[in-house]
Design an enzyme around this catalytic site. Structure first.
Site, PDB file in Angstrom:
ATOM      1  N   SER A 185     -55.908  30.047 -23.202  1.00  0.00           N
ATOM      2  CA  SER A 185     -56.328  31.166 -22.346  1.00  0.00           C
ATOM      3  C   SER A 185     -57.249  30.647 -21.257  1.00  0.00           C
ATOM      4  O   SER A 185     -57.953  29.639 -21.445  1.00  0.00           O
ATOM      5  CB  SER A 185     -57.081  32.207 -23.178  1.00  0.00           C
ATOM      6  OG  SER A 185     -57.720  33.154 -22.330  1.00  0.00           O
ATOM      7  N   TYR A 200     -63.648  34.338 -29.526  1.00  0.00           N
ATOM      8  CA  TYR A 200     -62.307  34.160 -28.941  1.00  0.00           C
ATOM      9  C   TYR A 200     -62.343  33.082 -27.856  1.00  0.00           C
ATOM     10  O   TYR A 200     -61.486  32.188 -27.830  1.00  0.00           O
ATOM     11  CB  TYR A 200     -61.801  35.490 -28.373  1.00  0.00           C
ATOM     12  CG  TYR A 200     -60.469  35.357 -27.669  1.00  0.00           C
ATOM     13  CD1 TYR A 200     -59.276  35.291 -28.386  1.00  0.00           C
ATOM     14  CD2 TYR A 200     -60.387  35.272 -26.277  1.00  0.00           C
ATOM     15  CE1 TYR A 200     -58.059  35.146 -27.751  1.00  0.00           C
ATOM     16  CE2 TYR A 200     -59.183  35.136 -25.629  1.00  0.00           C
ATOM     17  CZ  TYR A 200     -58.009  35.075 -26.371  1.00  0.00           C
ATOM     18  OH  TYR A 200     -56.807  34.914 -25.725  1.00  0.00           O
TER      19      TYR A 200
HETATM   20  N1  LIG Z   1     -52.227  39.001 -23.161  1.00  0.00           N
HETATM   21  C1  LIG Z   1     -53.117  38.296 -22.503  1.00  0.00           C
HETATM   22  O1  LIG Z   1     -53.705  38.753 -21.515  1.00  0.00           O
HETATM   23  C2  LIG Z   1     -53.427  36.873 -22.926  1.00  0.00           C
HETATM   24  C3  LIG Z   1     -54.140  36.070 -22.031  1.00  0.00           C
HETATM   25  C4  LIG Z   1     -54.438  34.759 -22.404  1.00  0.00           C
HETATM   26  C5  LIG Z   1     -54.003  34.268 -23.623  1.00  0.00           C
HETATM   27  N2  LIG Z   1     -53.326  35.083 -24.480  1.00  0.00           N
HETATM   28  C6  LIG Z   1     -52.895  34.495 -25.763  1.00  0.00           C
HETATM   29  O2  LIG Z   1     -51.503  34.612 -25.841  1.00  0.00           O
HETATM   30  C7  LIG Z   1     -51.089  34.735 -27.213  1.00  0.00           C
HETATM   31  C8  LIG Z   1     -50.220  35.967 -27.349  1.00  0.00           C
HETATM   32  O3  LIG Z   1     -50.912  37.083 -26.823  1.00  0.00           O
HETATM   33  P1  LIG Z   1     -50.220  38.519 -26.668  1.00  0.00           P
HETATM   34  O4  LIG Z   1     -50.773  39.143 -25.464  1.00  0.00           O
HETATM   35  O5  LIG Z   1     -48.751  38.395 -26.822  1.00  0.00           O
HETATM   36  O6  LIG Z   1     -50.905  39.247 -27.920  1.00  0.00           O
HETATM   37  P2  LIG Z   1     -50.304  40.286 -28.959  1.00  0.00           P
HETATM   38  O7  LIG Z   1     -49.310  41.161 -28.302  1.00  0.00           O
HETATM   39  O8  LIG Z   1     -51.497  40.877 -29.616  1.00  0.00           O
HETATM   40  O9  LIG Z   1     -49.540  39.328 -29.991  1.00  0.00           O
HETATM   41  C9  LIG Z   1     -50.202  38.509 -30.896  1.00  0.00           C
HETATM   42  C10 LIG Z   1     -49.162  37.984 -31.864  1.00  0.00           C
HETATM   43  O10 LIG Z   1     -49.805  37.104 -32.797  1.00  0.00           O
HETATM   44  C11 LIG Z   1     -49.402  37.485 -34.099  1.00  0.00           C
HETATM   45  N3  LIG Z   1     -50.409  37.135 -35.075  1.00  0.00           N
HETATM   46  C12 LIG Z   1     -51.676  37.589 -35.189  1.00  0.00           C
HETATM   47  N4  LIG Z   1     -52.268  37.047 -36.263  1.00  0.00           N
HETATM   48  C13 LIG Z   1     -51.342  36.224 -36.839  1.00  0.00           C
HETATM   49  C14 LIG Z   1     -51.335  35.388 -37.983  1.00  0.00           C
HETATM   50  N5  LIG Z   1     -52.398  35.263 -38.791  1.00  0.00           N
HETATM   51  N6  LIG Z   1     -50.207  34.691 -38.262  1.00  0.00           N
HETATM   52  C15 LIG Z   1     -49.119  34.771 -37.475  1.00  0.00           C
HETATM   53  N7  LIG Z   1     -49.057  35.564 -36.381  1.00  0.00           N
HETATM   54  C16 LIG Z   1     -50.165  36.278 -36.072  1.00  0.00           C
HETATM   55  C17 LIG Z   1     -49.189  38.988 -34.025  1.00  0.00           C
HETATM   56  O11 LIG Z   1     -48.383  39.434 -35.100  1.00  0.00           O
HETATM   57  P3  LIG Z   1     -48.857  40.751 -35.955  1.00  0.00           P
HETATM   58  O12 LIG Z   1     -49.098  41.822 -34.950  1.00  0.00           O
HETATM   59  O13 LIG Z   1     -47.724  41.014 -36.856  1.00  0.00           O
HETATM   60  O14 LIG Z   1     -50.116  40.330 -36.686  1.00  0.00           O
HETATM   61  C18 LIG Z   1     -48.497  39.092 -32.666  1.00  0.00           C
HETATM   62  O15 LIG Z   1     -47.133  38.797 -32.801  1.00  0.00           O
HETATM   63  C19 LIG Z   1     -52.381  34.807 -28.026  1.00  0.00           C
HETATM   64  O16 LIG Z   1     -52.681  33.537 -28.542  1.00  0.00           O
HETATM   65  C20 LIG Z   1     -53.426  35.212 -26.985  1.00  0.00           C
HETATM   66  O17 LIG Z   1     -54.706  34.790 -27.337  1.00  0.00           O
HETATM   67  C21 LIG Z   1     -53.020  36.375 -24.150  1.00  0.00           C
END
Ligand SMILES: NC(=O)c1ccc[n+]([C@@H]2O[C@H](COP(=O)([O-])OP(=O)(O)OC[C@H]3O[C@@H](n4cnc5c(N)ncnc54)[C@H](OP(=O)(O)O)[C@@H]3O)[C@@H](O)[C@H]2O)c1
Length: 248
Positions: free
Chosen positions: A144, A157
């Site tokens: 991130s 985080y």
């Molecule tokens: N969206 C943003 O703005 C943003 C920006 C920078 C970085 N990121 C990073 O990008 C990645 C994905 O983000 P996103 O926006 O797609 O978030 P999201 O929609 O909240 O998705 C997170 C995913 O991680 C899974 N997860 C959570 N805990 C887990 C565990 N213990 N084991 C396996 N899977 C797990 C969730 O599955 P369940 O729901 O089934 O638990 C979900 O599929 C993350 O690492 C986040 O930090 C996101």
């Protein structure tokens, strides 16, 4: 022939906004995709049905459970006989104002570090033999912008994502030359997660971004595909997908 034809990619956190887009882009490029899910098997199977191409598989990948990850590696070996790409996209967080230290309780800190830091290491550990055998192995860690700016959903985080960029370097050194390891660092992306936040706050973040908007999930996914298809001499690096947000 598509660029990733014959390749097998494992994506953790595939049921999330970014994970789903990454699965779709990899499948579009010809890879067979292991759609890794945590709690939402139904969402994983729905995504599976929508992916272009065939041969994809939905598998549980709870990244804090190393025993299950060991079985994941065995399943991938049995089913596909190979693994060329691992995308560590699973991640967790909760909004806690940085000044509100009392709300950042130990359970939340432990859960963030276990999922966001121990998780990627455990996934690499489980799949390293297959990735090394690939001859063209690649690990992409989704970190991130918060790793660099220390601006993000909470202090733990931000620290967890800085740790991800650090372990990207260690793993890149440790697994070379068989496997490359790269971080992709998105700025705020327009996923479901962010859509739950106040519109005024989202507008402010877009306005503070030199390119004037949030990242699209598809743009993050294209960075992952580019690492597999074009950026073939890149390892131990962090690729930003943030519209220049740290500049302002
Ligand atoms: N969206 C943003 O703005 C943003 C920006 C920078 C970085 N990121 C990073 O990008 C990645 C994905 O983000 P996103 O926006 O797609 O978030 P999201 O929609 O909240 O998705 C997170 C995913 O991680 C899974 N997860 C959570 N805990 C887990 C565990 N213990 N084991 C396996 N899977 C797990 C969730 O599955 P369940 O729901 O089934 O638990 C979900 O599929 C993350 O690492 C986040 O930090 C996101």
């Amino acid at each position: 022939m598509k660029a990733l034809e014959g390749k097998v990619a494992v994506v953790t956190g595939a049921t999330g906004g970014l994970g789903g887009a990454i699965c779709a882009a990899l499948a579009q490029a010809g890879a067979r995709v292991v759609v890794g899910y945590n709690r939402r098997a139904d969402a994983a199977h729905a995504l599976l049905a929508e992916l272009p191409g065939d041969g994809h598989l939905a598998v549980a990948t709870p990244v804090t459970d190393s025993a299950v990850l060991g079985r994941l590696a065995a399943t991938v070996q049995d089913h596909f006989g190979r693994c060329d790409l691992l995308v560590n996209c699973a991640g967790t967080t909760r909004f806690v104002a940085h000044a509100d230290l009392d709300s950042l309780d130990d359970a939340l800190i432990d859960s963030i570090l276990a999922t966001n830091v121990r998780g990627p290491i455990a996934c690499v550990r489980a799949l390293a033999p297959l990735l090394k055998a690939s001859g063209d192995g690649l690990v992409v860690n989704i970190s991130s912008i918060a790793a660099r700016t220390a601006m993000g959903s909470n202090i733990a985080y931000c620290a967890s994502k800085a740790a991800v960029d650090n372990l990207t370097q260690s793993l890149a050194r440790a697994l070379a030359p068989q496997v490359r390891v790269v971080s992709v660092a998105p700025g705020l992306a327009d996923t479901e997660f962010v859509q739950g936040l106040a519109q005024a706050w989202r507008d402010e973040q877009a306005a503070r971004t030199p390119l004037g908007r949030l990242a699209l999930a598809a743009e993050v996914a294209r960075a992952v595909v580019a690492l597999a298809t074009h950026l073939t001499f890149t390892t131990g690096a962090v690729i930003p997908v943030d519209g220049g947000r740290p500049l302002s």
